[in-house]
Write a protein that holds these residues in place. Structure first.
Motif, PDB file in Angstrom:
ATOM      1  N   ASN A  46      -2.537  -3.727  14.657  1.00 49.44           N
ATOM      2  CA  ASN A  46      -1.774  -2.889  13.740  1.00 49.44           C
ATOM      3  C   ASN A  46      -1.344  -1.616  14.444  1.00 49.44           C
ATOM      4  O   ASN A  46      -2.153  -0.927  15.042  1.00 49.44           O
ATOM      5  CB  ASN A  46      -2.624  -2.554  12.503  1.00 49.44           C
ATOM      6  CG  ASN A  46      -1.938  -1.553  11.617  1.00 49.44           C
ATOM      7  OD1 ASN A  46      -2.235  -0.375  11.666  1.00 49.44           O
ATOM      8  ND2 ASN A  46      -0.989  -2.026  10.851  1.00 49.44           N
ATOM      9  N   LEU A  47      -0.060  -1.293  14.373  1.00 49.73           N
ATOM     10  CA  LEU A  47       0.467  -0.080  15.000  1.00 49.73           C
ATOM     11  C   LEU A  47       0.682   1.039  13.990  1.00 49.73           C
ATOM     12  O   LEU A  47       0.508   2.207  14.301  1.00 49.73           O
ATOM     13  CB  LEU A  47       1.774  -0.399  15.724  1.00 49.73           C
ATOM     14  CG  LEU A  47       1.672  -1.494  16.795  1.00 49.73           C
ATOM     15  CD1 LEU A  47       3.058  -1.824  17.347  1.00 49.73           C
ATOM     16  CD2 LEU A  47       0.725  -1.085  17.900  1.00 49.73           C
ATOM     17  N   ILE A  48       1.087   0.690  12.776  1.00 51.91           N
ATOM     18  CA  ILE A  48       1.287   1.663  11.690  1.00 51.91           C
ATOM     19  C   ILE A  48       0.829   0.990  10.397  1.00 51.91           C
ATOM     20  O   ILE A  48       1.160  -0.176  10.140  1.00 51.91           O
ATOM     21  CB  ILE A  48       2.767   2.076  11.537  1.00 51.91           C
ATOM     22  CG1 ILE A  48       3.243   2.856  12.746  1.00 51.91           C
ATOM     23  CG2 ILE A  48       2.988   2.889  10.264  1.00 51.91           C
ATOM     24  CD1 ILE A  48       4.720   3.199  12.708  1.00 51.91           C
ATOM     25  N   TYR A  49       0.110   1.740   9.586  1.00 55.48           N
ATOM     26  CA  TYR A  49      -0.256   1.244   8.257  1.00 55.48           C
ATOM     27  C   TYR A  49      -0.359   2.445   7.346  1.00 55.48           C
ATOM     28  O   TYR A  49      -1.278   3.255   7.458  1.00 55.48           O
ATOM     29  CB  TYR A  49      -1.584   0.483   8.296  1.00 55.48           C
ATOM     30  CG  TYR A  49      -1.729  -0.478   7.148  1.00 55.48           C
ATOM     31  CD1 TYR A  49      -1.187  -1.751   7.226  1.00 55.48           C
ATOM     32  CD2 TYR A  49      -2.366  -0.115   5.977  1.00 55.48           C
ATOM     33  CE1 TYR A  49      -1.283  -2.641   6.168  1.00 55.48           C
ATOM     34  CE2 TYR A  49      -2.481  -0.997   4.911  1.00 55.48           C
ATOM     35  CZ  TYR A  49      -1.941  -2.260   5.021  1.00 55.48           C
ATOM     36  OH  TYR A  49      -2.032  -3.140   3.968  1.00 55.48           O
ATOM     37  N   GLU A  50       0.624   2.580   6.469  1.00 52.48           N
ATOM     38  CA  GLU A  50       0.704   3.724   5.565  1.00 52.48           C
ATOM     39  C   GLU A  50       1.067   3.238   4.166  1.00 52.48           C
ATOM     40  O   GLU A  50       1.706   2.205   4.017  1.00 52.48           O
ATOM     41  CB  GLU A  50       1.787   4.696   6.039  1.00 52.48           C
ATOM     42  CG  GLU A  50       1.576   5.199   7.447  1.00 52.48           C
ATOM     43  CD  GLU A  50       2.781   5.932   8.005  1.00 52.48           C
ATOM     44  OE1 GLU A  50       2.547   6.873   8.754  1.00 52.48           O
ATOM     45  OE2 GLU A  50       3.928   5.560   7.691  1.00 52.48           O
ATOM     46  N   ALA A  51       0.664   4.020   3.185  1.00 57.86           N
ATOM     47  CA  ALA A  51       1.051   3.718   1.804  1.00 57.86           C
ATOM     48  C   ALA A  51       1.402   5.021   1.111  1.00 57.86           C
ATOM     49  O   ALA A  51       0.819   6.066   1.410  1.00 57.86           O
ATOM     50  CB  ALA A  51      -0.084   3.012   1.065  1.00 57.86           C
ATOM     51  N   SER A  52       2.359   4.937   0.215  1.00 57.24           N
ATOM     52  CA  SER A  52       2.808   6.127  -0.506  1.00 57.24           C
ATOM     53  C   SER A  52       3.405   5.695  -1.833  1.00 57.24           C
ATOM     54  O   SER A  52       3.838   4.545  -1.989  1.00 57.24           O
ATOM     55  CB  SER A  52       3.868   6.869   0.315  1.00 57.24           C
ATOM     56  OG  SER A  52       4.329   8.007  -0.369  1.00 57.24           O
ATOM     57  N   TRP A  53       3.443   6.631  -2.769  1.00 55.25           N
ATOM     58  CA  TRP A  53       4.143   6.375  -4.025  1.00 55.25           C
ATOM     59  C   TRP A  53       5.634   6.569  -3.803  1.00 55.25           C
ATOM     60  O   TRP A  53       6.051   7.468  -3.083  1.00 55.25           O
ATOM     61  CB  TRP A  53       3.645   7.317  -5.126  1.00 55.25           C
ATOM     62  CG  TRP A  53       2.239   7.029  -5.512  1.00 55.25           C
ATOM     63  CD1 TRP A  53       1.152   7.804  -5.233  1.00 55.25           C
ATOM     64  CD2 TRP A  53       1.745   5.890  -6.206  1.00 55.25           C
ATOM     65  NE1 TRP A  53       0.012   7.213  -5.715  1.00 55.25           N
ATOM     66  CE2 TRP A  53       0.353   6.029  -6.324  1.00 55.25           C
ATOM     67  CE3 TRP A  53       2.339   4.754  -6.747  1.00 55.25           C
ATOM     68  CZ2 TRP A  53      -0.449   5.086  -6.960  1.00 55.25           C
ATOM     69  CZ3 TRP A  53       1.538   3.812  -7.380  1.00 55.25           C
ATOM     70  CH2 TRP A  53       0.171   3.984  -7.480  1.00 55.25           C
ATOM     71  N   SER A  54       6.431   5.727  -4.404  1.00 58.05           N
ATOM     72  CA  SER A  54       7.879   5.822  -4.310  1.00 58.05           C
ATOM     73  C   SER A  54       8.388   7.053  -5.055  1.00 58.05           C
ATOM     74  O   SER A  54       7.866   7.408  -6.111  1.00 58.05           O
ATOM     75  CB  SER A  54       8.511   4.562  -4.912  1.00 58.05           C
ATOM     76  OG  SER A  54       9.898   4.718  -5.048  1.00 58.05           O
ATOM     77  N   VAL A  55       9.410   7.663  -4.523  1.00 55.59           N
ATOM     78  CA  VAL A  55      10.076   8.778  -5.197  1.00 55.59           C
ATOM     79  C   VAL A  55      10.973   8.239  -6.313  1.00 55.59           C
ATOM     80  O   VAL A  55      11.089   8.841  -7.371  1.00 55.59           O
ATOM     81  CB  VAL A  55      10.903   9.608  -4.180  1.00 55.59           C
ATOM     82  CG1 VAL A  55      11.738  10.657  -4.881  1.00 55.59           C
ATOM     83  CG2 VAL A  55       9.983  10.239  -3.144  1.00 55.59           C
ATOM     84  N   ASN A  56      11.580   7.076  -6.100  1.00 55.58           N
ATOM     85  CA  ASN A  56      12.526   6.499  -7.053  1.00 55.58           C
ATOM     86  C   ASN A  56      11.853   5.831  -8.239  1.00 55.58           C
ATOM     87  O   ASN A  56      12.369   5.874  -9.341  1.00 55.58           O
ATOM     88  CB  ASN A  56      13.406   5.455  -6.372  1.00 55.58           C
ATOM     89  CG  ASN A  56      14.170   6.021  -5.225  1.00 55.58           C
ATOM     90  OD1 ASN A  56      13.682   6.875  -4.506  1.00 55.58           O
ATOM     91  ND2 ASN A  56      15.368   5.537  -5.010  1.00 55.58           N
ATOM     92  N   GLU A  57      10.734   5.156  -7.988  1.00 53.68           N
ATOM     93  CA  GLU A  57       9.990   4.459  -9.034  1.00 53.68           C
ATOM     94  C   GLU A  57       8.570   5.006  -9.022  1.00 53.68           C
ATOM     95  O   GLU A  57       7.775   4.650  -8.169  1.00 53.68           O
ATOM     96  CB  GLU A  57       9.978   2.957  -8.794  1.00 53.68           C
ATOM     97  CG  GLU A  57      11.319   2.298  -8.989  1.00 53.68           C
ATOM     98  CD  GLU A  57      11.207   0.798  -8.894  1.00 53.68           C
ATOM     99  OE1 GLU A  57      10.414   0.207  -9.656  1.00 53.68           O
ATOM    100  OE2 GLU A  57      11.904   0.218  -8.056  1.00 53.68           O
ATOM    101  N   LEU A  58       8.253   5.867  -9.959  1.00 52.13           N
ATOM    102  CA  LEU A  58       7.023   6.644  -9.915  1.00 52.13           C
ATOM    103  C   LEU A  58       5.743   5.823  -9.890  1.00 52.13           C
ATOM    104  O   LEU A  58       4.745   6.272  -9.348  1.00 52.13           O
ATOM    105  CB  LEU A  58       6.998   7.629 -11.084  1.00 52.13           C
ATOM    106  CG  LEU A  58       8.157   8.636 -11.094  1.00 52.13           C
ATOM    107  CD1 LEU A  58       8.029   9.576 -12.282  1.00 52.13           C
ATOM    108  CD2 LEU A  58       8.205   9.424  -9.794  1.00 52.13           C
ATOM    109  N   ASP A  59       5.725   4.632 -10.432  1.00 48.62           N
ATOM    110  CA  ASP A  59       4.520   3.809 -10.432  1.00 48.62           C
ATOM    111  C   ASP A  59       4.524   2.753  -9.329  1.00 48.62           C
ATOM    112  O   ASP A  59       3.682   1.861  -9.312  1.00 48.62           O
ATOM    113  CB  ASP A  59       4.343   3.125 -11.793  1.00 48.62           C
ATOM    114  CG  ASP A  59       4.037   4.116 -12.898  1.00 48.62           C
ATOM    115  OD1 ASP A  59       3.484   5.192 -12.600  1.00 48.62           O
ATOM    116  OD2 ASP A  59       4.343   3.810 -14.059  1.00 48.62           O
TER     117      ASP A  59
END
Length: 108
Positions: A46-59
Motif C-alpha cells: 500500500n502506497l496511500i490509504y486515506e479516508a475522508s468525508w465528502s464535501v458534496n455528500e455529507l454522509d
C-alpha cells in the motif's frame, strides 16, 4: 505531492465511496480510522490509504487508495482488517457503495 503517473509501473488507484446512515456517521468514522491505521502499518504493497468525508455528500465517506500493483490490492481485500470493516459497518452504510479502480499507467 507526486503525480499518479510517478508511482511504480502497474500501480493502481482505488476510489471507494460509501454512504453512511446519518445516525451512525461517528461510528463509521471511528471504525474507519482503525482500518486506515491497520492498512498503513501492515500492508507493504500500500502506497496511500486515506479516508475522508465528502464535501458534496455529507454522509459519504471516500477512500483514496494507491497500491503498488493489482496483487497488493487483491491481498488488501483478503486481510482480516478489511473484512472486519465490512462486518463492523454492516447496517451503518448503505449497500450501494461504489469502487473505482484506475490503472496509473493509463492516466492521461
Amino acid at each position: 505531492m507526486k503525480n499518479l503517473q510517478d508511482y511504480p509501473k502497474g500501480s493502481l488507484t482505488v476510489m471507494a465511496y460509501f454512504k453512511a446512515v446519518s445516525e451512525y456517521k461517528k461510528d463509521v468514522e471511528r471504525i474507519t480510522k482503525i482500518l486506515v491505521e491497520k492498512v498503513k502499518t501492515t500492508e507493504k504493497g500500500n502506497l496511500i490509504y486515506e479516508a475522508s468525508w465528502s464535501v458534496n455528500e455529507l454522509d459519504c465517506i471516500v477512500f483514496h487508495e494507491v497500491f503498488e500493483n493489482s496483487q497488493a490490492f487483491e491481498i488488501h481485500k483478503e486481510t482480516a482488517h478489511f473484512k472486519q470493516w465490512g462486518i463492523d459497518t454492516k447496517g451503518m452504510c448503505k449497500p450501494d457503495g461504489k469502487i473505482f479502480v484506475l490503472e496509473n499507467d493509463k492516466l492521461f
